[in-house]
Every structure is written in C-alpha cells, then in structure tokens.
Write an enzyme that holds these catalytic residues in place. Structure first.
Site, PDB file in Angstrom:
ATOM      1  CE  LYS A 219      -3.940  -2.181   2.184  1.00 28.59           C
ATOM      2  NZ  LYS A 219      -5.125  -2.240   2.834  1.00 28.59           N
TER       3      LYS A 219
ATOM      4  CE1 TYR B   9      -9.243  -3.033   0.269  1.00 23.55           C
ATOM      5  CE2 TYR B   9      -8.637  -1.330  -1.036  1.00 23.55           C
ATOM      6  CZ  TYR B   9      -8.336  -1.882  -0.825  1.00 23.55           C
ATOM      7  OH  TYR B   9      -6.871  -2.206  -0.126  1.00 23.55           O
TER       8      TYR B   9
ATOM      9  CD  GLU C  52      -8.896  -8.723  -3.745  1.00 20.62           C
ATOM     10  OE1 GLU C  52      -7.286  -9.347  -3.357  1.00 20.62           O
ATOM     11  OE2 GLU C  52      -9.762  -8.098  -2.848  1.00 20.62           O
TER      12      GLU C  52
HETATM   13  P1  GDP Z   1      -8.062  -6.681   5.831  1.00 21.18           P
HETATM   14  O1  GDP Z   1      -8.976  -7.907   4.882  1.00 21.18           O
HETATM   15  O2  GDP Z   1      -7.366  -6.762   6.704  1.00 21.18           O
HETATM   16  O3  GDP Z   1      -7.216  -5.747   5.088  1.00 21.18           O
HETATM   17  O4  GDP Z   1      -9.272  -5.350   6.087  1.00 21.18           O
HETATM   18  P2  GDP Z   1     -10.975  -5.099   6.271  1.00 21.18           P
HETATM   19  O5  GDP Z   1     -11.119  -6.422   4.343  1.00 21.18           O
HETATM   20  O6  GDP Z   1     -11.953  -5.284   7.458  1.00 21.18           O
HETATM   21  O7  GDP Z   1     -10.603  -3.600   5.531  1.00 21.18           O
HETATM   22  C1  GDP Z   1     -10.164  -3.208   4.030  1.00 21.18           C
HETATM   23  C2  GDP Z   1      -9.317  -2.242   4.410  1.00 21.18           C
HETATM   24  O8  GDP Z   1     -10.235  -1.345   4.945  1.00 21.18           O
HETATM   25  C3  GDP Z   1      -7.931  -2.151   5.468  1.00 21.18           C
HETATM   26  O9  GDP Z   1      -6.969  -3.088   4.843  1.00 21.18           O
HETATM   27  C4  GDP Z   1      -7.675  -0.597   5.915  1.00 21.18           C
HETATM   28  O10 GDP Z   1      -6.961  -0.596   5.061  1.00 21.18           O
HETATM   29  C5  GDP Z   1      -9.099  -0.036   5.849  1.00 21.18           C
HETATM   30  N1  GDP Z   1      -9.872  -0.757   6.931  1.00 21.18           N
HETATM   31  C6  GDP Z   1     -11.264  -0.495   7.909  1.00 21.18           C
HETATM   32  N2  GDP Z   1     -11.363  -0.795   8.856  1.00 21.18           N
HETATM   33  C7  GDP Z   1     -11.016   1.279   9.004  1.00 21.18           C
HETATM   34  C8  GDP Z   1     -11.493   1.851   9.650  1.00 21.18           C
HETATM   35  O11 GDP Z   1     -11.788   1.781  10.706  1.00 21.18           O
HETATM   36  N3  GDP Z   1     -10.310   3.397   9.033  1.00 21.18           N
HETATM   37  C9  GDP Z   1     -10.146   3.033   7.834  1.00 21.18           C
HETATM   38  N4  GDP Z   1      -9.572   4.137   7.246  1.00 21.18           N
HETATM   39  N5  GDP Z   1      -9.328   2.115   6.708  1.00 21.18           N
HETATM   40  C10 GDP Z   1     -10.130   0.797   7.589  1.00 21.18           C
END
Ligand code: GDP
Length: 138
Positions: free
Chosen positions: A10, A50, A127
């Site tokens: 990232k 996303y 993806e």
């Molecule tokens: P991952 O699978 O661990 O990447 O997590 P998720 O699928 O839940 O979320 C996708 C991405 O969204 C994460 O990797 C973070 O970059 C972002 N994200 C998740 N939760 C938050 C949050 O509470 N705040 C912000 N700003 N970004 C978030």
C-alpha cells in the site's frame, strides 16, 4: 497444490521505503512472485476494487488513501497462499497485529496498514482478474 493470491504493497509502505523489506519477508515466507507491477491508481479504480466495502464508513477514506501514491500490485503463489499471506500480514489494526508480522513491523494505523491480501479463493480470483490480464500470469 500451489494456490495463488493477490496482494498490494500500500501507499504508506511504498512512501516510507518499506517495499523491498515487505517483498523480502514475502519471499522468505516461501511465496513465488508470479507477477508484480508498480503503479498509481485512480480513486475510481480503487472504488471498483473495494466495491464490497462500499457501505462501510471508511470507504471514502480507504479509496482516497489507496489512490494517494504509488503501490505494488502482485500475484503470489505457494501452497495455502491465501491463508499464509493473511498470517504473514497480521491483523488489520497494526496495534493488535502479532510480533513479526508485516503490519506490526511497517504499519502505523488501521487505515494505512502497509499491505493487502485476498481473504478467500473467490476474492483472490476477482482481485487477480481486476488488475492483471491472463497473459501476465503464465
Ligand atoms: P483486511 O482484510 O485486513 O485488509 O481488512 P478489511 O477487509 O476489514 O478492510 C479493508 C481495508 O480497509 C483495511 O486493510 C484498511 O486499509 C481499511 N480499513 C479497515 N477498517 C478501517 C477503519 O476503521 N478506518 C479506516 N480509515 N480504514 C479502515
């Protein structure tokens, strides 16, 4: 049997000079880098990638962040690649990520968390196809 997963280094990790270290961790963990491309993406491209998160409160912030600077897009291969990469990445929030994981070592916040990895076979296949053409994956 070898499995493929999709990953992104990232913008925060690239900007902070951690791209090579992240790649080294990935290779040390036994992944083969099938293909890799450095590029900047548009906000619209991030929104498409996303789309499953479009109702989440952080969607706008996430897409702004992902289009804020260059990233590395890559396809990785090994046995059990999807689950093993998730383990190597660590928890979404680096504050709760295990010692030694990429997010623990290189990330500062839940939003700017250094690395993306597909969470299931179906998402990996969407993806990979979103960013790469078949001829790039031979
Ligand atoms: P991952 O699978 O661990 O990447 O997590 P998720 O699928 O839940 O979320 C996708 C991405 O969204 C994460 O990797 C973070 O970059 C972002 N994200 C998740 N939760 C938050 C949050 O509470 N705040 C912000 N700003 N970004 C978030």
């Amino acid at each position: 049997m070898a499995q493929r997963t999709f990953s992104i280094i990232k913008p925060d990790a690239v900007k902070n000079g951690h791209a090579a270290a992240v790649l080294a961790d990935i290779e040390k963990a036994g992944f083969k880098i099938v293909t890799i491309r450095k590029q900047s993406i548009s906000k619209e491209q991030a929104q498409g990638f996303y789309y499953v998160h479009k109702e989440r409160p952080f969607f706008g912030e996430l897409c702004n962040f992902m289009s804020s600077g260059p990233i590395f897009l890559m396809v990785l291969e090994k046995e059990n690649a999807i689950a093993d990469l998730r383990k190597l990445m660590g928890a979404t929030n680096p504050a709760s990520a295990e010692e030694g994981t990429i997010r623990k070592k290189y990330a500062k916040s839940i939003g700017e968390n250094a690395i993306h990895g597909s969470d299931a076979e179906e998402t990996a296949s969407f993806e990979i196809g979103y960013w790469f053409a078949g001829y790039e994956l031979i």
